[in-house]
Scaffold this motif. Structure first.
Motif, PDB file in Angstrom:
ATOM      1  N   THR A 269      -2.770  -7.651  -5.626  1.00 19.50           N
ATOM      2  CA  THR A 269      -3.607  -7.433  -4.447  1.00 19.50           C
ATOM      3  C   THR A 269      -3.724  -8.740  -3.689  1.00 19.50           C
ATOM      4  O   THR A 269      -4.173  -9.749  -4.234  1.00 19.50           O
ATOM      5  CB  THR A 269      -5.004  -6.936  -4.843  1.00 19.50           C
TER       6      THR A 269
ATOM      7  N   GLU B 126       2.686  -5.641  -9.406  1.00 15.05           N
ATOM      8  CA  GLU B 126       1.764  -5.396  -8.293  1.00 15.05           C
ATOM      9  C   GLU B 126       0.710  -6.493  -8.237  1.00 15.05           C
ATOM     10  O   GLU B 126       0.228  -6.962  -9.264  1.00 15.05           O
ATOM     11  CB  GLU B 126       1.087  -4.035  -8.445  1.00 15.05           C
TER      12      GLU B 126
ATOM     13  N   ASP C  78       0.829  -1.217   0.000  1.00 12.43           N
ATOM     14  CA  ASP C  78       0.000   0.000   0.000  1.00 12.43           C
ATOM     15  C   ASP C  78       0.860   1.262   0.000  1.00 12.43           C
ATOM     16  O   ASP C  78       0.565   2.249   0.667  1.00 12.43           O
ATOM     17  CB  ASP C  78      -0.946   0.004   1.212  1.00 12.43           C
TER      18      ASP C  78
ATOM     19  N   LYS D 203      -2.775  -2.644  10.801  1.00  9.44           N
ATOM     20  CA  LYS D 203      -4.130  -2.162  10.972  1.00  9.44           C
ATOM     21  C   LYS D 203      -4.396  -2.037  12.459  1.00  9.44           C
ATOM     22  O   LYS D 203      -3.543  -2.304  13.295  1.00  9.44           O
ATOM     23  CB  LYS D 203      -5.127  -3.139  10.346  1.00  9.44           C
TER      24      LYS D 203
ATOM     25  N   GLY E  78      -3.519  -6.149   1.190  1.00 10.19           N
ATOM     26  CA  GLY E  78      -3.368  -4.866   0.512  1.00 10.19           C
ATOM     27  C   GLY E  78      -2.697  -5.037  -0.836  1.00 10.19           C
ATOM     28  O   GLY E  78      -2.605  -6.149  -1.370  1.00 10.19           O
ATOM     29  N   ASN E  79      -2.211  -3.943  -1.387  1.00 13.55           N
ATOM     30  CA  ASN E  79      -1.536  -3.964  -2.688  1.00 13.55           C
ATOM     31  C   ASN E  79      -0.037  -4.160  -2.477  1.00 13.55           C
ATOM     32  O   ASN E  79       0.659  -3.258  -2.010  1.00 13.55           O
ATOM     33  CB  ASN E  79      -1.794  -2.660  -3.454  1.00 13.55           C
TER      34      ASN E  79
END
Length: 311
Positions: free
Chosen positions: A204, A202, A159, A248, A186-187
């Motif tokens: 996900t 990239e 991210d 998170k 996330g990415n």
């Protein structure tokens, strides 16, 4: 002469492959070129252009004198521009690598200075592939492989930020294989570079479907582990145990269900015991009452027999 230079410029107008630039005016400069590509070397200052030669392994590659290019051993794929002192070389090969020496002279042929340049050829990175897999405890192993490329260097971002130790279970974030902790999502971007190229990929990613459970079973067993949520039969409801989720807010997972089950089981056992006690109490009372009736009947029969005898 200008017409010849112009013609060469037209012939070399199309660049082949990756193009790099390097300033080689400092002694000991390190320059890189892409295999099959083009390099633009800042070889000399325009003010120094009077008489110079550029050699490799004592062999003259370029010799310039009196505003004329006397010799150029790579003229079919190179262009020297005297107005800015740059040398452009196309279609680079491994043989172009090595140490070069630039010797500068005055108009009388007396040496003024000399300097060295180290030139290295690298194959550029052409593509990157990401492969991820879930491990037994919910971790995720991610591999980044590159096609082509000499001396590739790897870096990772999630991210937009560099991976931290809180997100990595194992593996250096500058290697091509990493293992992410549970609940990391996330990415994810893997970047591969060397001195002549830079390619990234990239993907996900989402967590592997594992949850952290923490409870005490009826037999006193303490359960505290990561389990696959779809197959979980323990600590079904959350407890108030907090589990850090990487990158998170902490995720709270609770479970009063096991305590409720234990309470229900205990109640069932108590009721069963009470039922057994009541049953046996009733059974004992029934036997006692039956015994008294039999005794009274026996006394009555004895008395009746005695009266009959007297008659």
């Amino acid at each position: 002469m200008e017409a010849v230079v112009g013609l060469i410029s037209v012939l070399l107008a199309v660049s082949h492959g990756v193009e790099t630039y390097c300033d080689g005016r400092q002694n000991g400069a390190q320059c890189y070129g892409a295999l099959g590509g083009t390099v633009v070397l800042q070889l000399i200052n325009p003010s120094e252009i009077s008489r110079f030669q550029w050699t490799k392994n004592n062999a003259v590659i370029i010799y310039w004198r009196n505003n004329s290019l006397i010799e150029n051993q790579i003229q079919d794929r190179s262009l020297f521009t005297p107005s800015d002192g740059t040398l452009r070389i196309n279609n680079l090969s491994r043989n172009d690598g090595g140490e070069y020496k630039l010797e500068i002279y005055d108009s009388n042929g007396q040496p003024l200075s000399s300097r060295y340049l180290q030139f290295s050829i690298q194959a550029p990175v052409s593509s990157v592939l990401l492969v991820s897999e879930c491990l037994s405890q919910g971790e995720m192993r991610v591999s980044c492989s590159s096609e082509g490329g000499d001396s590739p260097q790897y870096s990772w971002t999630l991210d937009g930020h560099t991976l931290t130790d809180a997100e990595l279970l194992s593996g250096n974030k500058e290697t091509n294989n990493i293992t992410l902790k549970q609940h990391v999502s996330g990415n994810l971007v893997c970047s591969v570079r060397n001195h002549v190229s830079h390619v990234s990929k990239e993907e996900t990613i989402s967590d592997c479907g594992f949850i952290f459970i923490n409870c005490i079973l009826c037999d006193g067993t303490h359960i505290s582990q990561w389990v696959f949520a779809a197959n979980n039969t323990l600590c079904v409801e959350p407890t108030t145990t907090t589990v850090p989720t990487v990158g998170k807010e902490t995720e709270t997972i609770v479970s009063h269900h096991s305590l409720l089950i234990c309470g229900l089981r205990a109640a069932v056992v108590v009721l069963l015991l009470i039922g057994i006690f009541v049953y046996f109490a009733w059974k004992t009372k029934s036997k006692t009452a039956g015994g008294s009736a039999v005794q009274e009947n026996s006394v009555l029969m004895v008395e009746m027999r005695s009266s009959a005898t007297e008659l």
